[in-house]
Design a protein around this motif. Structure first.
Motif, mmCIF file in Angstrom:
data_model
loop_
_atom_site.group_PDB
_atom_site.id
_atom_site.type_symbol
_atom_site.label_atom_id
_atom_site.label_comp_id
_atom_site.label_asym_id
_atom_site.label_seq_id
_atom_site.Cartn_x
_atom_site.Cartn_y
_atom_site.Cartn_z
ATOM 1 N N ARG A 142 7.258 -2.376 8.610
ATOM 2 C CA ARG A 142 5.851 -2.536 8.973
ATOM 3 C C ARG A 142 5.623 -3.987 9.369
ATOM 4 O O ARG A 142 6.350 -4.869 8.927
ATOM 5 C CB ARG A 142 4.950 -2.233 7.765
ATOM 6 C CG ARG A 142 4.883 -0.801 7.379
ATOM 7 C CD ARG A 142 3.851 -0.582 6.282
ATOM 8 N NE ARG A 142 4.220 -1.224 5.023
ATOM 9 C CZ ARG A 142 3.443 -1.239 3.939
ATOM 10 N NH1 ARG A 142 2.258 -0.686 3.967
ATOM 11 N NH2 ARG A 142 3.847 -1.809 2.831
ATOM 12 N N VAL A 163 -0.751 -6.007 4.499
ATOM 13 C CA VAL A 163 -0.733 -4.908 5.459
ATOM 14 C C VAL A 163 -2.011 -4.076 5.362
ATOM 15 O O VAL A 163 -2.711 -4.103 4.358
ATOM 16 C CB VAL A 163 0.478 -3.978 5.238
ATOM 17 C CG1 VAL A 163 1.767 -4.696 5.533
ATOM 18 C CG2 VAL A 163 0.476 -3.451 3.824
ATOM 19 N N GLU A 196 -1.917 -0.638 6.275
ATOM 20 C CA GLU A 196 -1.514 0.745 6.559
ATOM 21 C C GLU A 196 -0.666 1.283 5.414
ATOM 22 O O GLU A 196 -0.142 0.526 4.612
ATOM 23 C CB GLU A 196 -0.743 0.813 7.886
ATOM 24 C CG GLU A 196 0.543 0.018 7.914
ATOM 25 C CD GLU A 196 1.227 0.073 9.281
ATOM 26 O OE1 GLU A 196 1.131 1.108 9.949
ATOM 27 O OE2 GLU A 196 1.860 -0.920 9.665
ATOM 28 N N ASP A 251 2.396 2.810 3.182
ATOM 29 C CA ASP A 251 3.825 2.505 3.203
ATOM 30 C C ASP A 251 4.656 3.783 3.257
ATOM 31 O O ASP A 251 5.876 3.723 3.237
ATOM 32 C CB ASP A 251 4.226 1.639 2.007
ATOM 33 C CG ASP A 251 4.004 2.321 0.673
ATOM 34 O OD1 ASP A 251 3.132 3.209 0.591
ATOM 35 O OD2 ASP A 251 4.704 1.979 -0.293
#
Lengths: 159, 394
Positions: free
Chosen positions: A154, B43, B45, B47
């Motif tokens: 990510r 982040v 979003e 995982d």
């Protein structure tokens, strides 16, 4: 209780402190619940999932289909017990379909598996036949995928 | 075009774009990109990868040759499934033919909604802090953004009286984003009913961004459009990114009265044409069979949420209990640092990335956003490092 068991099933090493934080219960409450689950055999054992192939130990696994003539009064249970008491039988299930017992057999060599099946399983009175499938490749074990896989990364920061 | 001409090229830019300030955390972002071994709580979003059955459905649709445009509104079968989903979940009824629009993520839906309704100078009221695109999206659509302060004491839920106090003659819409990114706040039903009354009293439209609707912990999410007399003045926005871990698919939706959806579609058909068909096929599978995966992921986030919130409070970063999304929004008051200083120093000194609260509006100052959609091991290690950091800067 189920929430605690679910956490332990995924990670047997989760401490009561960690589980308490995850569930919003007190540490004492969690420790007591785990103790009770152990006492009443809700928790049977704490184990580790090992990739033995990677560790360099080969071993042989086989899935053996066993066709059984059920016995009066006890059905399949007695013959199942005869089988599951052997340490070579890693798992034993009664299943529906064209055969009755599914037995996972583990041993060091194919010869040992063959000997166990022919001498111990097939020779039982109520066993009418066996079909042995040797395991060739292990992809997933107990929910863990064993073939190496990469998780796409990510971005470290997204809003 | 070469780099040397960039100054002149910049002169071509519109006033409207120049009005948008460059993101305050650009420098922080560059610093982060230059470092290795960072644990990121920055982040936004999940995982989890998208559940396999959803990915598999998309692969299958590609194999079958679904590689074309779809209707500008989106696949009809997806809109039908969505209408059924929304009715089953929240009791709201939308006509799949005229009142639903499938968009390129909820981000596009928000942009369309703002562009469809705003005249130059129209005012949009929105809680502060709030999601980063609300203010720029409003300004780019020619509107004026009116932040309504929220406070930690009231769990960062926008208070109806504070909202009403900011309403001026040019007010056109209220833009809500709950469960909230960045605070994790979830509005109470009673407060939403009061906001509904305010919307009626002042004849305002409500844009309700409910992208995090499924990620709530121990509370019920109230869909704004489900409140009495609200469907006719609500633009409901939602999507698949957060609930089904589908951020990269870019598929979201808008649900609203037909004239508004038609106007939004008008912009959408020229700007985006349609959301990618494979993403729409995946979204359809998510609606049909994704429920179990959602519940499993929510249970998992909940465990990590508790660890994060307790951990932050234990190390002196006081944190109200977030009931939604996957963010904790602790106060960093104890350190005396600004949120940007805190984030930058924490990154340099302990290699933990968090997002400065100021990125989400002036109201976010004094806080940082910590995402707990990361592994428990990383959360625990991040907390250890942050404890050391806080000890050092008290």
């Amino acid at each position: 209780m189920h929430d605690i068991l679910e956490i332990l099933e995924k990670d047997a090493r989760a401490s009561p402190e960690q589980i308490a934080a995850m569930t919003g219960r007190s540490v004492l409450e969690v420790a007591e619940a785990i103790h009770q689950a152990e006492e009443s055999h809700l928790i049977l054992r704490y184990k580790t999932v090992v990739d033995w192939e990677k560790a360099g130990r080969e071993g042989v696994w086989a899935l053996v289909e066993v066709k059984v003539a059920p016995q009066r009064e006890v059905g399949f249970d007695r013959v199942a017990e005869r089988i599951y008491r052997f340490p070579e039988a890693r798992s034993v299930y009664l299943v529906s379909g064209t055969y009755d017992l599914a037995v996972v057999v583990t041993a060091n060599t194919m010869r040992e598996v063959a000997a166990f099946v022919s001498e111990k399983l097939a020779s039982l009175d109520s066993v009418q036949g066996t079909v042995t499938h040797f395991l060739l490749k292990r992809y997933k074990e107990d929910g863990e995928i064993l073939v190496s896989q990469q998780q796409a990364p990510r971005l470290p920061l997204t809003l | 075009m070469s780099v040397a001409q960039s100054k002149e090229a910049a002169d071509f830019l519109s006033q409207r774009v120049r009005q948008i300030p460059a993101s305050g955390i650009r420098r922080f972002f560059d610093l982060l990109a230059s470092m290795d071994g960072v644990i990121s709580l920055g982040v936004g979003e999940p995982d989890f990868p998208t559940p396999w059955h959803i990915r598999e459905a998309a692969i299958y649709s590609l194999e079958k040759g679904y590689t074309t445009y779809t209707s500008n509104y989106g696949l009809l079968e997806l809109r039908r499934a969505l209408a059924t989903h929304l009715e089953g979940r929240y009791g709201v009824c939308y006509d799949p033919d005229t009142q639903l629009l499938i968009t390129v993520g909820v981000s596009e839906a928000l942009d369309l909604a703002l562009r469809a309704i705003l005249n130059p100078g129209d005012e949009v009221l929105s809680p502060d802090p709030s999601y980063v695109s609300y203010m720029p999206g409003t300004v780019l659509a020619g509107g004026k953004f009116i932040p309504v302060p929220t406070r930690m004491e009231t769990g960062f839920r926008v208070q109806p009286s504070d909202l009403e106090a900011k309403i001026a003659p040019r007010a056109k819409a209220i833009l809500l984003g709950y469960p909230s990114n960045p605070t994790g706040a979830v509005m109470e039903r009673e407060e939403l009913l009061q906001i509904a009354q305010i919307a009626r009293r002042h004849d305002l439209l409500v844009i309700s961004d409910e992208i995090y609707d499924r990620l709530v912990y121990g509370v019920e999410h109230t869909c704004f459009a489900s409140l009495p007399q609200m469907p006719e003045r609500t633009i409901l926005l939602g999507g698949f990114s957060k609930a089904y871990a589908m951020t990269g698919w870019r598929v979201g939706y808008a649900a609203a009265p037909a004239p508004i959806i038609e106007a939004m579609m008008k912009i959408h058909q020229y700007a985006a044409l349609c959301a990618p068909i494979m993403s729409q096929k995946a979204a359809l599978e998510a609606l049909r069979a994704g429920e179990a995966a959602v519940l499993e992921m929510v249970a998992d986030y909940d465990r990590r949420r508790r660890v994060m919130v307790k951990g932050l409070n234990d190390i002196g970063l006081s944190c109200f209990e977030p009931q939604g999304a996957f963010y904790a929004f602790p106060s960093i008051g104890v350190t005396g640092l600004s949120s940007e200083e805190f984030a930058e120093r924490l990154l340099v000194e302990e290699k933990v990335a968090v997002v400065p609260g100021s990125a989400f509006g002036a109201g976010g100052e004094g806080h940082v956003r910590c995402c707990y959609a990361t592994s428990l091991a990383e959360i625990n290690e991040a907390l250890r490092r942050m404890a050391r950091f806080v000890e050092h800067h008290r």
